[in-house]
Design an enzyme around this catalytic site. Structure first.
Site, PDB file in Angstrom:
ATOM      1  N   MET A 252       9.415  -0.356  11.290  1.00 34.81           N
ATOM      2  CA  MET A 252      10.624  -1.350  10.770  1.00 34.81           C
ATOM      3  C   MET A 252      11.351  -1.826  12.073  1.00 34.81           C
ATOM      4  O   MET A 252      11.821  -1.837  12.725  1.00 34.81           O
ATOM      5  CB  MET A 252      11.213   0.419  11.734  1.00 34.81           C
ATOM      6  CG  MET A 252      10.778   1.793  10.950  1.00 34.81           C
ATOM      7  SD  MET A 252      11.346   0.995   9.302  1.00 34.81           S
ATOM      8  CE  MET A 252      10.828   2.772   8.374  1.00 34.81           C
ATOM      9  N   ARG A 253      10.628  -3.251  11.786  1.00 37.82           N
ATOM     10  CA  ARG A 253      10.977  -4.186  13.006  1.00 37.82           C
ATOM     11  C   ARG A 253      10.777  -5.838  11.810  1.00 37.82           C
ATOM     12  O   ARG A 253      10.394  -5.588  11.275  1.00 37.82           O
ATOM     13  CB  ARG A 253       9.819  -4.818  13.455  1.00 37.82           C
ATOM     14  CG  ARG A 253       9.893  -5.384  15.088  1.00 37.82           C
ATOM     15  CD  ARG A 253       9.382  -5.011  16.026  1.00 37.82           C
ATOM     16  NE  ARG A 253       9.955  -4.044  16.808  1.00 37.82           N
ATOM     17  CZ  ARG A 253      11.295  -3.402  17.230  1.00 37.82           C
ATOM     18  NH1 ARG A 253      12.080  -4.340  17.617  1.00 37.82           N
ATOM     19  NH2 ARG A 253      11.408  -2.460  18.106  1.00 37.82           N
TER      20      ARG A 253
ATOM     21  N   HIS B 286       7.423  -0.907   0.606  1.00 38.66           N
ATOM     22  CA  HIS B 286       9.123  -0.457   1.092  1.00 38.66           C
ATOM     23  C   HIS B 286       9.211   1.009   0.158  1.00 38.66           C
ATOM     24  O   HIS B 286       8.671   0.294  -1.438  1.00 38.66           O
ATOM     25  CB  HIS B 286       9.699  -1.528   0.360  1.00 38.66           C
ATOM     26  CG  HIS B 286      11.324  -1.521   1.191  1.00 38.66           C
ATOM     27  ND1 HIS B 286      11.806  -1.131   2.034  1.00 38.66           N
ATOM     28  CD2 HIS B 286      12.075  -1.326   0.207  1.00 38.66           C
ATOM     29  CE1 HIS B 286      12.655  -0.986   1.954  1.00 38.66           C
ATOM     30  NE2 HIS B 286      13.256  -0.936   0.559  1.00 38.66           N
TER      31      HIS B 286
ATOM     32  N   LYS C 195      12.122 -12.074  21.155  1.00 37.45           N
ATOM     33  CA  LYS C 195      11.191 -12.133  19.808  1.00 37.45           C
ATOM     34  C   LYS C 195      10.359 -12.823  19.583  1.00 37.45           C
ATOM     35  O   LYS C 195       9.054 -12.557  19.442  1.00 37.45           O
ATOM     36  CB  LYS C 195      12.312 -12.201  18.314  1.00 37.45           C
ATOM     37  CG  LYS C 195      11.523 -10.943  17.330  1.00 37.45           C
ATOM     38  CD  LYS C 195      12.121 -12.063  16.054  1.00 37.45           C
ATOM     39  CE  LYS C 195      11.671 -10.971  15.001  1.00 37.45           C
ATOM     40  NZ  LYS C 195      11.846  -9.457  15.176  1.00 37.45           N
TER      41      LYS C 195
ATOM     42  N   ASN D 254       3.778  -5.882   2.733  1.00 38.48           N
ATOM     43  CA  ASN D 254       4.413  -4.391   3.233  1.00 38.48           C
ATOM     44  C   ASN D 254       4.531  -3.813   2.562  1.00 38.48           C
ATOM     45  O   ASN D 254       4.992  -3.510   1.396  1.00 38.48           O
ATOM     46  CB  ASN D 254       5.586  -5.277   4.310  1.00 38.48           C
ATOM     47  CG  ASN D 254       7.365  -4.105   4.171  1.00 38.48           C
ATOM     48  OD1 ASN D 254       6.368  -3.612   5.069  1.00 38.48           O
ATOM     49  ND2 ASN D 254       8.358  -4.384   3.602  1.00 38.48           N
TER      50      ASN D 254
ATOM     51  N   GLY E  33       2.452   7.440  10.433  1.00 45.51           N
ATOM     52  CA  GLY E  33       1.323   7.118   9.762  1.00 45.51           C
ATOM     53  C   GLY E  33       1.275   7.483   8.844  1.00 45.51           C
ATOM     54  O   GLY E  33      -0.047   7.676   9.029  1.00 45.51           O
ATOM     55  N   SER E  34       1.238   8.457   8.058  1.00 44.22           N
ATOM     56  CA  SER E  34       0.882   9.022   6.662  1.00 44.22           C
ATOM     57  C   SER E  34       0.269   7.925   5.934  1.00 44.22           C
ATOM     58  O   SER E  34      -0.782   7.945   5.798  1.00 44.22           O
ATOM     59  CB  SER E  34       2.052   9.719   5.698  1.00 44.22           C
ATOM     60  OG  SER E  34       2.627   8.466   5.220  1.00 44.22           O
ATOM     61  N   ASN E  35       0.820   6.659   6.072  1.00 46.93           N
ATOM     62  CA  ASN E  35       0.479   5.453   5.478  1.00 46.93           C
ATOM     63  C   ASN E  35      -0.930   5.155   5.452  1.00 46.93           C
ATOM     64  O   ASN E  35      -2.208   4.354   5.535  1.00 46.93           O
ATOM     65  CB  ASN E  35       0.761   4.539   4.518  1.00 46.93           C
ATOM     66  CG  ASN E  35       2.026   4.471   3.721  1.00 46.93           C
ATOM     67  OD1 ASN E  35       1.256   4.667   2.523  1.00 46.93           O
ATOM     68  ND2 ASN E  35       2.882   5.187   4.224  1.00 46.93           N
TER      69      ASN E  35
END
Ligand code: GAR
Length: 201
Positions: free
Chosen positions: A95-96, A114, A70, A112, A17-19
C-alpha cells in the site's frame, strides 16, 4: 547449451498476504518457474510476516518513517534487492506508491495486482469504492507499475459480477478468489516473456 537461470522474485506486501501465500505455493508446485527469495514488508504488524516465517522465506521489514524521505527509504530497499540479486518485483497488497528510485532500477520489472477493473477505482479501497458506487461489475487488474497510482500498462483483467445479494464482505471474497487464480498465471506468463526477450537479445 547454457542452463537458464531461474528468475529471482521479491514480493512486496503490507497486509494479510493471502496473495503472497498463493504465489509461494504456486512456486513450490512448479506453476511459477521462479525462486521466491524475499518478502519486503513496510508494516510491523502485517500478518504476511508470519506467513513468510511459516514458509521459510526471508523477510525484511523496512519502515519508511525510519528514513529521511522516500528516496533514502527506497535506496535502503534497493540495497536489499541488489544484495539478494532480485530480478523481478511482485507487489501483492503493497500500500505504497513506488518512487523513482525503484522504478529506475527495475524498469518494466515491477508487477502489481489491483482489486478493480482499472482505470476505474484506483487507490487503497477499491472494492469498497466499487461496492459503494453500486456498479454491476468490478474485477481485478494486473499491470506493470509506473509513477502513477495504479496506472501502467495492463497485463491482464478479469471481471467479477456484483450480484444483488452481495455484501462488501462477499464481494471482497469473490475478488480475492479471482486474484488468487489469476496472479500466479500472469506472473508465470510475464516471466516467460522476459526469458524469451533475453534469449533473443
Ligand atoms: C489485494 O486485494 C490487492 O489487490 C490489494 O490489496 C489486497 C491485499 O490482499 N491491493 C491494492 O489495493 C493495491 N492498490 P492480501 O494481503 O490478502 O494479498
Amino acid at each position: 547449451m547454457s542452463k537458464q537461470v531461474r528468475t529471482r522474485l521479491a514480493i512486496f506486501a503490507s497486509g494479510s498476504g493471502s496473495n503472497f501465500e498463493v504465489i509461494a505455493k504456486a512456486i513450490q508446485s512448479g506453476k511459477i518457474n521462479a525462486e521466491l527469495c524475499l518478502l519486503i514488508c513496510d508494516q510491523p504488524e502485517a500478518y504476511v510476516l508470519k506467513r513468510a516465517e511459516a514458509s521459510g522465506i526471508e523477510a525484511r521489514l523496512l519502515q519508511p518513517n525510519q528514513y529521511l524521505n522516500k528516496m533514502t527509504f527506497e535506496q535502503a530497499v534497493l540495497g536489499v534487492l541488489k544484495e539478494m540479486k532480485i530480478d523481478l518485483i511482485i507487489l501483492a497488497g503493497y500500500m505504497r506508491i513506488v518512487g523513482k528510485t525503484l522504478l529506475g532500477a527495475y524498469p518494466d520489472r515491477i508487477l502489481n495486482i489491483h482489486p478493480s477493473l482499472l482505470p476505474f477505482f484506483p487507490g487503497k479501497q477499491a472494492v469498497l469504492d466499487a461496492f459503494a458506487a453500486g456498479v454491476k461489475e468490478t474485477g481485478v487488474t494486473v499491470h506493470l507499475v509506473d509513477q502513477g497510482i495504479d496506472t501502467g500498462p495492463i497485463l491482464s483483467q478479469k471481471k467479477v459480477m456484483v450480484e444483488s445479494g452481495d455484501t462488501l464482505t462477499s464481494l471482497e471474497e469473490k475478488v480475492h478468489k479471482v486474484e488468487h487464480s489469476m496472479y500466479p498465471y500472469v506472473i508465470q506468463t510475464y516471466i516467460e516473456k522476459l526469458q524469451k526477450e533475453q534469449v533473443h537479445s
